[in-house]
Design an enzyme around this catalytic site. Structure first.
Site, PDB file in Angstrom:
ATOM      1  N   LYS A  11       0.832  -1.208   0.000  1.00 10.64           N
ATOM      2  CA  LYS A  11       0.000   0.000   0.000  1.00 10.64           C
ATOM      3  C   LYS A  11       0.874   1.267   0.000  1.00 10.64           C
ATOM      4  CE  LYS A  11      -3.959  -2.243   2.254  1.00 10.64           C
ATOM      5  NZ  LYS A  11      -4.988  -2.106   3.327  1.00 10.64           N
ATOM      6  N   TYR A  51     -12.320  -2.513  -3.733  1.00 12.56           N
ATOM      7  CA  TYR A  51     -12.849  -2.679  -2.376  1.00 12.56           C
ATOM      8  C   TYR A  51     -14.376  -2.623  -2.336  1.00 12.56           C
ATOM      9  CZ  TYR A  51      -8.293  -2.553  -0.031  1.00 12.56           C
ATOM     10  OH  TYR A  51      -7.039  -2.857   0.437  1.00 12.56           O
ATOM     11  N   ASN A 114      -2.076   0.312   6.719  1.00 16.19           N
ATOM     12  CA  ASN A 114      -1.572  -0.954   7.276  1.00 16.19           C
ATOM     13  C   ASN A 114      -0.697  -1.752   6.302  1.00 16.19           C
ATOM     14  OD1 ASN A 114      -3.608  -1.893   5.662  1.00 16.19           O
ATOM     15  ND2 ASN A 114      -4.705  -3.001   7.261  1.00 16.19           N
ATOM     16  N   HIS A 117      -2.010  -5.483   1.464  1.00 17.35           N
ATOM     17  CA  HIS A 117      -3.264  -6.210   1.242  1.00 17.35           C
ATOM     18  C   HIS A 117      -2.902  -7.628   0.817  1.00 17.35           C
ATOM     19  CE1 HIS A 117      -7.175  -7.418  -0.358  1.00 17.35           C
ATOM     20  NE2 HIS A 117      -6.479  -7.954  -1.351  1.00 17.35           N
ATOM     21  N   GLU A 128      -9.386 -11.026  -7.626  1.00 15.73           N
ATOM     22  CA  GLU A 128      -8.459  -9.900  -7.431  1.00 15.73           C
ATOM     23  C   GLU A 128      -7.283  -9.948  -8.409  1.00 15.73           C
ATOM     24  OE1 GLU A 128      -9.433  -9.281  -2.659  1.00 15.73           O
ATOM     25  OE2 GLU A 128      -7.413  -9.878  -3.271  1.00 15.73           O
TER      26      GLU A 128
HETATM   27  P1  IDP Z   1      -7.561  -7.160   5.525  1.00 16.43           P
HETATM   28  O1  IDP Z   1      -6.860  -6.116   4.687  1.00 16.43           O
HETATM   29  O2  IDP Z   1      -6.741  -7.578   6.709  1.00 16.43           O
HETATM   30  O3  IDP Z   1      -8.059  -8.322   4.701  1.00 16.43           O
HETATM   31  P2  IDP Z   1     -10.323  -6.213   5.596  1.00 16.43           P
HETATM   32  O4  IDP Z   1     -11.275  -6.468   6.713  1.00 16.43           O
HETATM   33  O5  IDP Z   1     -10.551  -6.921   4.295  1.00 16.43           O
HETATM   34  O6  IDP Z   1      -8.850  -6.457   6.158  1.00 16.43           O
HETATM   35  O7  IDP Z   1     -10.354  -4.643   5.335  1.00 16.43           O
HETATM   36  C1  IDP Z   1      -9.766  -4.076   4.202  1.00 16.43           C
HETATM   37  C2  IDP Z   1      -8.986  -2.859   4.617  1.00 16.43           C
HETATM   38  O8  IDP Z   1      -9.889  -1.876   5.101  1.00 16.43           O
HETATM   39  C3  IDP Z   1      -7.994  -3.084   5.765  1.00 16.43           C
HETATM   40  O9  IDP Z   1      -6.764  -3.565   5.339  1.00 16.43           O
HETATM   41  C4  IDP Z   1      -7.889  -1.703   6.375  1.00 16.43           C
HETATM   42  O10 IDP Z   1      -6.961  -0.913   5.632  1.00 16.43           O
HETATM   43  C5  IDP Z   1      -9.283  -1.160   6.178  1.00 16.43           C
HETATM   44  N1  IDP Z   1     -10.069  -1.370   7.402  1.00 16.43           N
HETATM   45  C6  IDP Z   1     -10.650  -2.496   7.820  1.00 16.43           C
HETATM   46  N2  IDP Z   1     -11.318  -2.306   8.974  1.00 16.43           N
HETATM   47  C7  IDP Z   1     -11.158  -1.020   9.277  1.00 16.43           C
HETATM   48  C8  IDP Z   1     -11.617  -0.205  10.375  1.00 16.43           C
HETATM   49  O11 IDP Z   1     -12.307  -0.654  11.286  1.00 16.43           O
HETATM   50  N3  IDP Z   1     -11.231   1.094  10.325  1.00 16.43           N
HETATM   51  C9  IDP Z   1     -10.463   1.624   9.320  1.00 16.43           C
HETATM   52  N4  IDP Z   1     -10.020   0.878   8.285  1.00 16.43           N
HETATM   53  C10 IDP Z   1     -10.365  -0.426   8.267  1.00 16.43           C
END
Ligand code: IDP
Length: 141
Positions: A11, A51, A114, A117, A128
């Site tokens: 990212k 997304y 974070n 992905h 994807e």
């Molecule tokens: P993942 O990336 O670990 O698979 P997902 O639940 O698929 O997690 O969520 C996609 C992305 O959305 C996450 O990587 C994060 O950047 C963002 N995200 C998920 N949950 C939250 C939240 O509660 N607050 C802010 N961003 C979130």
């Protein structure tokens, strides 16, 4: 054991931190091969489409803004149990919860920024990968 492919995105935050190579080294050390790769600055439409499953979530707009804030590095990883293996290398979504030594524990700043992905299942991995790569852009070996 199953030979799998998974979609990985480094990212914008991790690209800015200049840790693309360090993250690639973790893939390689874990036995995952990079079989396709491209750097790309996603359009809003591309990020929203990628997304789409999160469209109704409260963090959707912030997530899209973040994903288009700078270029990303997109790759297809191939290996035995590549999907789970990559998820283990990544660590938990929130870096505060991510196990020591994982990519998110070491390089991510927050749940929004974070670092990486990774596809979470075989079905999503196929969708994807096709979202970003034509079959001719993948080089299995
Ligand atoms: P993942 O990336 O670990 O698979 P997902 O639940 O698929 O997690 O969520 C996609 C992305 O959305 C996450 O990587 C994060 O950047 C963002 N995200 C998920 N949950 C939250 C939240 O509660 N607050 C802010 N961003 C979130």
């Amino acid at each position: 054991m199953a030979l799998e492919r998974t979609l990985s995105i480094i990212k914008p935050d991790a690209v800015v931190k200049n840790v693309v190579g360090e993250i690639y080294a973790r893939f390689e050390k874990a036995g995952l091969k990079v079989v396709a790769a491209k750097m790309k600055h996603l359009s809003r439409k591309e990020a929203e489409g990628f997304y789409a499953v999160h469209r109704e979530r409260p963090f959707f707009n912030a997530l899209v803004e973040f994903m288009i804030s700078g270029p990303v590095m997109i790759q297809v990883l191939q290996g035995e149990n590549a999907i789970l293996k990559n998820r283990e290398l990544m660590g938990a979504t929130n870096p505060k919860d991510a196990a020591k030594g994982t990519i998110r524990a070491d390089f991510a700043d927050s749940i929004d920024a974070n670092a990486v992905h990774g596809s979470d299942a075989a079905e999503t991995a196929a969708v994807e990968i096709a979202y970003f790569f034509a079959a001719t852009e993948v080089f299995p070996r």
